[in-house]
Design a protein around this motif. Structure first.
Motif, PDB file in Angstrom:
ATOM      1  N   LEU A 161      74.288  54.931  -0.994  1.00 16.42           N
ATOM      2  CA  LEU A 161      75.347  53.934  -0.882  1.00 16.42           C
ATOM      3  C   LEU A 161      76.470  54.435   0.021  1.00 16.42           C
ATOM      4  CD1 LEU A 161      76.787  51.324  -1.745  1.00 16.42           C
ATOM      5  CD2 LEU A 161      77.629  52.576  -3.754  1.00 16.42           C
ATOM      6  N   ILE A 162      76.841  55.725  -0.163  1.00 17.83           N
ATOM      7  CA  ILE A 162      77.906  56.301   0.656  1.00 17.83           C
ATOM      8  C   ILE A 162      77.507  56.307   2.128  1.00 17.83           C
ATOM      9  CG2 ILE A 162      79.202  58.421   1.138  1.00 17.83           C
ATOM     10  CD1 ILE A 162      79.057  59.028  -1.856  1.00 17.83           C
ATOM     11  N   ALA A 163      76.245  56.643   2.389  1.00 15.69           N
ATOM     12  CA  ALA A 163      75.773  56.652   3.775  1.00 15.69           C
ATOM     13  C   ALA A 163      75.826  55.251   4.372  1.00 15.69           C
ATOM     14  CB  ALA A 163      74.349  57.198   3.833  1.00 15.69           C
ATOM     15  N   GLY A 164      75.498  54.244   3.569  1.00 14.71           N
ATOM     16  CA  GLY A 164      75.560  52.865   4.052  1.00 14.71           C
ATOM     17  C   GLY A 164      76.984  52.432   4.368  1.00 14.71           C
ATOM     18  N   VAL A 165      77.924  52.820   3.493  1.00 10.48           N
ATOM     19  CA  VAL A 165      79.325  52.471   3.732  1.00 10.48           C
ATOM     20  C   VAL A 165      79.856  53.194   4.968  1.00 10.48           C
ATOM     21  CG1 VAL A 165      81.660  52.610   2.805  1.00 10.48           C
ATOM     22  CG2 VAL A 165      79.755  51.926   1.320  1.00 10.48           C
ATOM     23  N   ASN A 166      79.449  54.469   5.133  1.00  9.93           N
ATOM     24  CA  ASN A 166      79.868  55.210   6.326  1.00  9.93           C
ATOM     25  C   ASN A 166      79.365  54.544   7.600  1.00  9.93           C
ATOM     26  OD1 ASN A 166      81.266  57.165   4.902  1.00  9.93           O
ATOM     27  ND2 ASN A 166      79.510  58.559   4.768  1.00  9.93           N
ATOM     28  N   ALA A 167      78.137  54.054   7.554  1.00 12.71           N
ATOM     29  CA  ALA A 167      77.597  53.353   8.722  1.00 12.71           C
ATOM     30  C   ALA A 167      78.383  52.078   9.000  1.00 12.71           C
ATOM     31  CB  ALA A 167      76.121  53.038   8.495  1.00 12.71           C
ATOM     32  N   ALA A 168      78.841  51.438   7.917  1.00 16.17           N
ATOM     33  CA  ALA A 168      79.606  50.199   8.090  1.00 16.17           C
ATOM     34  C   ALA A 168      80.976  50.455   8.709  1.00 16.17           C
ATOM     35  CB  ALA A 168      79.777  49.509   6.729  1.00 16.17           C
ATOM     36  N   LEU A 169      81.487  51.696   8.585  1.00 18.12           N
ATOM     37  CA  LEU A 169      82.801  52.023   9.140  1.00 18.12           C
ATOM     38  C   LEU A 169      82.780  52.197  10.658  1.00 18.12           C
ATOM     39  CD1 LEU A 169      84.131  54.565   6.497  1.00 18.12           C
ATOM     40  CD2 LEU A 169      85.024  52.269   6.950  1.00 18.12           C
ATOM     41  N   ARG A 170      81.624  52.404  11.243  1.00 16.83           N
ATOM     42  CA  ARG A 170      81.549  52.693  12.676  1.00 16.83           C
ATOM     43  C   ARG A 170      82.143  51.585  13.547  1.00 16.83           C
ATOM     44  NH1 ARG A 170      75.426  55.089  12.219  1.00 16.83           N
ATOM     45  NH2 ARG A 170      75.999  56.983  11.053  1.00 16.83           N
ATOM     46  N   PRO A 171      81.850  50.311  13.279  1.00 16.87           N
ATOM     47  CA  PRO A 171      82.473  49.267  14.116  1.00 16.87           C
ATOM     48  C   PRO A 171      84.000  49.274  14.041  1.00 16.87           C
ATOM     49  CG  PRO A 171      80.645  48.360  12.867  1.00 16.87           C
ATOM     50  CD  PRO A 171      80.909  49.728  12.323  1.00 16.87           C
ATOM     51  N   LEU A 172      84.552  49.592  12.860  1.00 17.28           N
ATOM     52  CA  LEU A 172      86.006  49.643  12.704  1.00 17.28           C
ATOM     53  C   LEU A 172      86.597  50.785  13.524  1.00 17.28           C
ATOM     54  CD1 LEU A 172      88.598  48.620  11.429  1.00 17.28           C
ATOM     55  CD2 LEU A 172      88.118  50.087   9.446  1.00 17.28           C
ATOM     56  N   VAL A 173      85.932  51.942  13.485  1.00 19.38           N
ATOM     57  CA  VAL A 173      86.407  53.086  14.272  1.00 19.38           C
ATOM     58  C   VAL A 173      86.373  52.751  15.761  1.00 19.38           C
ATOM     59  CG1 VAL A 173      85.926  55.470  14.920  1.00 19.38           C
ATOM     60  CG2 VAL A 173      85.721  54.759  12.527  1.00 19.38           C
ATOM     61  N   LEU A 174      85.279  52.142  16.211  1.00 20.45           N
ATOM     62  CA  LEU A 174      85.153  51.762  17.611  1.00 20.45           C
ATOM     63  C   LEU A 174      86.204  50.717  17.981  1.00 20.45           C
ATOM     64  CD1 LEU A 174      83.629  51.893  20.300  1.00 20.45           C
ATOM     65  CD2 LEU A 174      82.047  50.159  19.398  1.00 20.45           C
ATOM     66  N   GLY A 175      86.391  49.720  17.100  1.00 20.57           N
ATOM     67  CA  GLY A 175      87.380  48.681  17.359  1.00 20.57           C
ATOM     68  C   GLY A 175      88.795  49.232  17.432  1.00 20.57           C
ATOM     69  N   THR A 176      89.104  50.205  16.568  1.00 18.26           N
ATOM     70  CA  THR A 176      90.436  50.825  16.585  1.00 18.26           C
ATOM     71  C   THR A 176      90.665  51.582  17.887  1.00 18.26           C
ATOM     72  OG1 THR A 176      90.393  51.060  14.170  1.00 18.26           O
ATOM     73  CG2 THR A 176      91.970  52.423  15.387  1.00 18.26           C
ATOM     74  N   PHE A 177      89.645  52.320  18.322  1.00 15.57           N
ATOM     75  CA  PHE A 177      89.759  53.061  19.582  1.00 15.57           C
ATOM     76  C   PHE A 177      89.973  52.112  20.760  1.00 15.57           C
ATOM     77  CE2 PHE A 177      87.572  54.599  23.411  1.00 15.57           C
ATOM     78  CZ  PHE A 177      88.339  55.717  23.687  1.00 15.57           C
ATOM     79  N   ILE A 178      89.217  51.032  20.793  1.00 16.35           N
ATOM     80  CA  ILE A 178      89.341  50.059  21.875  1.00 16.35           C
ATOM     81  C   ILE A 178      90.708  49.387  21.836  1.00 16.35           C
ATOM     82  CG2 ILE A 178      88.479  47.832  22.715  1.00 16.35           C
ATOM     83  CD1 ILE A 178      85.673  48.811  21.942  1.00 16.35           C
ATOM     84  N   ALA A 179      91.178  49.050  20.628  1.00 17.00           N
ATOM     85  CA  ALA A 179      92.484  48.401  20.496  1.00 17.00           C
ATOM     86  C   ALA A 179      93.596  49.301  21.034  1.00 17.00           C
ATOM     87  CB  ALA A 179      92.747  48.050  19.031  1.00 17.00           C
ATOM     88  N   ILE A 180      93.579  50.586  20.651  1.00 22.54           N
ATOM     89  CA  ILE A 180      94.606  51.518  21.132  1.00 22.54           C
ATOM     90  C   ILE A 180      94.544  51.635  22.651  1.00 22.54           C
ATOM     91  CG2 ILE A 180      95.334  53.935  21.113  1.00 22.54           C
ATOM     92  CD1 ILE A 180      94.419  54.048  18.181  1.00 22.54           C
TER      93      ILE A 180
END
Length: 222
Positions: A161-180
């Motif tokens: 479950l933790i691995a699945g949630v970590n995978a789900a965080l990747r788009p947010l990390v990418l989106g944050t980097f792009i936004a900055i």
């Protein structure tokens, strides 16, 4: 394994959308920056040549010089004022036309050039906000799918479950980097556009002062 696979499938579209937004924002930023760089380079080459023609009161020659630097923001401004002044000079058959219409022509040209220079600048910031929102939505969708698969018994262990949630965080990390990156790029573009606005305002003022000296009889057109 099914949990990881399902989460990846759920987040693939979101990650792709965020990445496309990032590429779009980068393309606009690079395009605007190259446009500003070309305008600045041509303007630096224009100023001494134009000053020489104006010093000798060769307004037709000054217009031809401006035409050779079509990407210069100062050339676009100067040619509008020169053409308006010469048009009045030749149509009214007076030696020194009134400067009101010339001032209006310079102001119109400045507004048009400013709009051209700033085209797409604010869109970069909007793309940044959109990428951040898309990344957040993709993260929420991926996390919800991971929890749903876990509760359905397709993942029997908490680490899965933790691995699945970590995978789900990747788009947010990418989106944050792009936004900055987009916010930073938009700020730099705004600052450069503001500098060019000041340059045009100063050039318009100097050109009007030059026309004013002609009206005081300090030179004759050639």
């Amino acid at each position: 394994m099914k949990l990881k696979s399902g989460t990846f499938e759920a987040n693939w579209a979101g990650t792709a959308a965020v990445l496309l937004l990032g590429l779009w924002g980068a393309w606009i930023t690079v395009d605007r920056w190259l446009t500003f760089a070309e305008a600045g380079s041509q303007s630096r080459a224009l100023v001494p040549a134009l000053a020489g023609a104006l010093r000798e009161h060769k307004l037709d020659e000054a217009i031809k010089i401006c035409d050779r630097y079509k990407n210069s923001h100062l050339a676009k401004l100067a040619v509008a004022g020169l053409q308006q002044y010469l048009q009045q000079y030749r149509a009214q058959q007076v030696q020194y036309p009134d400067l009101q219409e010339t001032h209006a022509a310079l102001r119109r040209a400045q507004v048009i050039v400013e709009a051209e220079l700033r085209a797409g600048v604010e869109r970069v910031a909007v793309i940044g906000w959109t990428a951040l929102l898309a990344g957040l939505l993709a993260m929420l969708a991926g996390s919800a799918r991971a929890m749903r698969l876990y509760r359905a018994g397709q993942a029997a262990d908490v680490p899965g479950l933790i691995a699945g949630v970590n995978a789900a965080l990747r788009p947010l990390v990418l989106g944050t980097f792009i936004a900055i990156s987009c916010f930073w790029g938009a700020t730099l573009l705004r600052e450069r556009a503001d500098q060019m606005d000041v340059e045009m305002a100063n050039s318009a003022s100097e050109l009007l002062s030059y026309f004013g000296t002609l009206g005081q009889g300090s030179g004759h057109l050639k």
